[in-house]
Design a protein around this motif. Structure first.
Motif, short mmCIF file in Angstrom:
data_model
loop_
_atom_site.label_atom_id
_atom_site.label_comp_id
_atom_site.label_asym_id
_atom_site.label_seq_id
_atom_site.Cartn_x
_atom_site.Cartn_y
_atom_site.Cartn_z
N PRO A 216 0.83 -1.21 0.00
CA PRO A 216 0.00 0.00 0.00
C PRO A 216 0.86 1.25 0.00
N LEU A 217 0.24 2.38 -0.28
CA LEU A 217 0.91 3.66 -0.09
C LEU A 217 1.30 3.81 1.37
N GLN A 218 2.35 4.55 1.61
CA GLN A 218 2.71 4.97 2.96
C GLN A 218 2.25 6.43 3.11
N PRO A 219 2.01 6.87 4.35
CA PRO A 219 1.53 8.25 4.52
C PRO A 219 2.47 9.28 3.88
N GLU A 220 3.76 8.98 3.87
CA GLU A 220 4.74 9.92 3.28
C GLU A 220 4.51 10.08 1.78
N ASP A 221 3.99 9.02 1.14
CA ASP A 221 3.72 9.11 -0.31
C ASP A 221 2.62 10.14 -0.57
N VAL A 222 1.59 10.10 0.27
CA VAL A 222 0.50 11.07 0.10
C VAL A 222 1.01 12.48 0.40
N ALA A 223 1.87 12.59 1.43
CA ALA A 223 2.42 13.90 1.79
C ALA A 223 3.24 14.48 0.63
N GLU A 224 3.92 13.61 -0.10
CA GLU A 224 4.71 14.04 -1.25
C GLU A 224 3.80 14.68 -2.30
N VAL A 225 2.66 14.04 -2.54
CA VAL A 225 1.71 14.56 -3.53
C VAL A 225 1.10 15.87 -3.04
N VAL A 226 0.77 15.92 -1.76
CA VAL A 226 0.20 17.17 -1.20
C VAL A 226 1.21 18.30 -1.33
N SER A 227 2.49 17.99 -1.10
CA SER A 227 3.53 19.02 -1.24
C SER A 227 3.57 19.53 -2.68
N PHE A 228 3.45 18.62 -3.64
CA PHE A 228 3.43 19.03 -5.05
C PHE A 228 2.25 19.97 -5.33
N VAL A 229 1.10 19.60 -4.80
CA VAL A 229 -0.12 20.41 -5.01
C VAL A 229 0.06 21.80 -4.39
N LEU A 230 0.61 21.84 -3.18
CA LEU A 230 0.74 23.12 -2.46
C LEU A 230 1.79 24.02 -3.09
N ASN A 231 2.81 23.41 -3.68
CA ASN A 231 3.92 24.21 -4.19
C ASN A 231 3.75 24.59 -5.66
N ALA A 232 2.59 24.29 -6.24
CA ALA A 232 2.32 24.76 -7.60
C ALA A 232 2.26 26.28 -7.60
N PRO A 233 2.65 26.92 -8.68
CA PRO A 233 2.56 28.38 -8.75
C PRO A 233 1.13 28.85 -8.46
N PRO A 234 0.97 30.06 -7.90
CA PRO A 234 -0.35 30.52 -7.46
C PRO A 234 -1.41 30.58 -8.55
N HIS A 235 -1.01 30.66 -9.82
CA HIS A 235 -2.02 30.70 -10.88
C HIS A 235 -2.46 29.30 -11.31
N ILE A 236 -1.90 28.27 -10.66
CA ILE A 236 -2.27 26.89 -11.01
C ILE A 236 -2.97 26.25 -9.83
N ASN A 237 -4.12 25.63 -10.08
CA ASN A 237 -4.73 24.79 -9.06
C ASN A 237 -4.73 23.34 -9.53
N VAL A 238 -3.94 22.52 -8.86
CA VAL A 238 -4.01 21.07 -9.11
C VAL A 238 -5.29 20.62 -8.39
N ALA A 239 -6.39 20.62 -9.12
CA ALA A 239 -7.71 20.59 -8.49
C ALA A 239 -8.10 19.21 -7.96
N ASP A 240 -7.56 18.17 -8.58
CA ASP A 240 -8.09 16.84 -8.28
C ASP A 240 -7.04 15.78 -8.62
N VAL A 241 -6.58 15.09 -7.59
CA VAL A 241 -5.55 14.07 -7.81
C VAL A 241 -6.03 12.75 -7.22
N ILE A 242 -5.91 11.68 -7.99
CA ILE A 242 -6.08 10.33 -7.42
C ILE A 242 -4.69 9.73 -7.32
N VAL A 243 -4.35 9.23 -6.15
CA VAL A 243 -3.01 8.64 -5.98
C VAL A 243 -3.14 7.23 -5.43
N LEU A 244 -2.65 6.29 -6.22
CA LEU A 244 -2.74 4.87 -5.87
C LEU A 244 -1.35 4.27 -5.78
N SER A 245 -1.20 3.27 -4.94
CA SER A 245 0.03 2.48 -4.98
C SER A 245 -0.01 1.69 -6.29
#
Ligand code: NDP
Ligand code: 8X3
Length: 259
Positions: A216-245
């Motif tokens: 399965p995914l580990q919590p750190e894997d989800v955190a990695e994706v959240v970090s990507f979403v948060l660090n997108a430039p302000p004019h970009i919204n990564v609106a919807d991500v599905i993340v699977l192992s």
């Protein structure tokens, strides 16, 4: 390279374990300062001390049950009087309670799931969004689930709560359109956390079996994706991500070793 969220203030609900804890650690590594909410104060205090000492982040904690509307509003107002609105709110607190069929289920379990996963997320969002809109910046990340896209036997109310999160993420984004506020949904598949232990009322063997033979995914894997979403430039919204192992094809298709 400095992360875009460095120096920002980020609030995480359900930060005392699992995905919320991993997101908190990851955001601190990205240079954010933290406000951590959950019900277990001892866990929050331990985590805050560890994060502060290893990253230098400023970390505040508060015992908040997101189901308690008055407590959410009081603590949000107290925080905003001191710091202003957080730059980031991670709506992560959530749970599944039991896996009974609809015809057999305990109504108290339904209330716990709907009150936490749906109403709690709404209470927190409603408490902070007006100040974010007034400031014309802010990022709300809702932790949904693959269970907000597909259902399974015994999961109907948990799935319904996560389908609701999906609708709330999409709907909130429409409501803030034209402001500098973004709302993103991050929707994991199976993640190895205390989720199953909570779901099965502390039955460790039953919880372990959920993850047996798979990767399965580990919590750190989800955190990695959240970090990507948060660090997108302000004019970009990564609106919807599905993340699977890579061991999971859908909610119904999980590869197990030897299977
Ligand atoms: P954990 O059980 O490991 O963590 C859940 C967190 O939520 C804990 O910190 C808990 O803290 C907190 N929490 C629960 N109820 C409340 C409440 N009423 N008020 C405040 N905090 C609360 O599970 P996960 O980390 O796996 O779950 C986090 C989120 O991820 C949930 O929304 C879940 O639905 C979602 N998710 C999980 C997946 C998985 O497979 N694990 C997959 C997809 C999504 P405390 O008990 O101290 O209050
Ligand atoms: C948790 C994923 O598949 O256990 O959101 O419902 S699942």
């Amino acid at each position: 390279m400095t992360a875009r969220i460095a120096g920002q203030l980020a609030l995480v609900t359900g930060a005392s374990a699992g995905i919320g804890e991993a997101i908190a650690r990851r955001m601190a590594r990205d240079g954010a300062n933290l406000v951590l909410w959950a019900r277990r104060s001892d866990r929050l205090a331990q985590l805050a001390e560890e994060i502060a000492s290893t990253t230098g982040a400023n970390v505040q904690t508060c015992v908040v049950d997101v189901r308690d509307h008055e407590a959410v509003v009081a603590e949000a107002d107290r925080l905003m009087a001191v710091t202003g609105a957080p730059d980031i709110v991670i709506n992560n607190a959530g749970l599944a309670a039991g896996m009974a069929l609809v015809q057999d289920a305990d109504v108290d379990d339904w209330n716990r799931m709907i009150d936490t996963n749906v109403k709690g997320l709404l209470f927190v969002t409603r408490a902070f969004l007006p100040a974010m809109i007034a400031r014309d910046s802010g990022h709300v990340v809702n932790i949904g689930s693959i269970a907000g896209r597909q259902v399974y036997p015994g999961g109907s109310v948990y799935c319904a709560s996560k389908y609701a999160v999906q609708a709330l993420t999409e709907g909130s984004n429409l409501d803030v359109l034209g402001t500098g506020v973004r709302v993103s949904g991050v929707n994991p598949g199976m993640v190895e956390t205390e989720f199953s232990l909570v779901r099965f009322g502390g039955d460790a063997a039953r919880a372990r079996a959920v993850y047996e033979g798979t990767h399965p995914l580990q919590p750190e894997d989800v955190a990695e994706v959240v970090s990507f979403v948060l660090n997108a430039p302000p004019h970009i919204n990564v609106a919807d991500v599905i993340v699977l192992s890579n061991s999971q094809g859908s909610i119904h298709h999980i590869h197990r070793d030897g299977g």
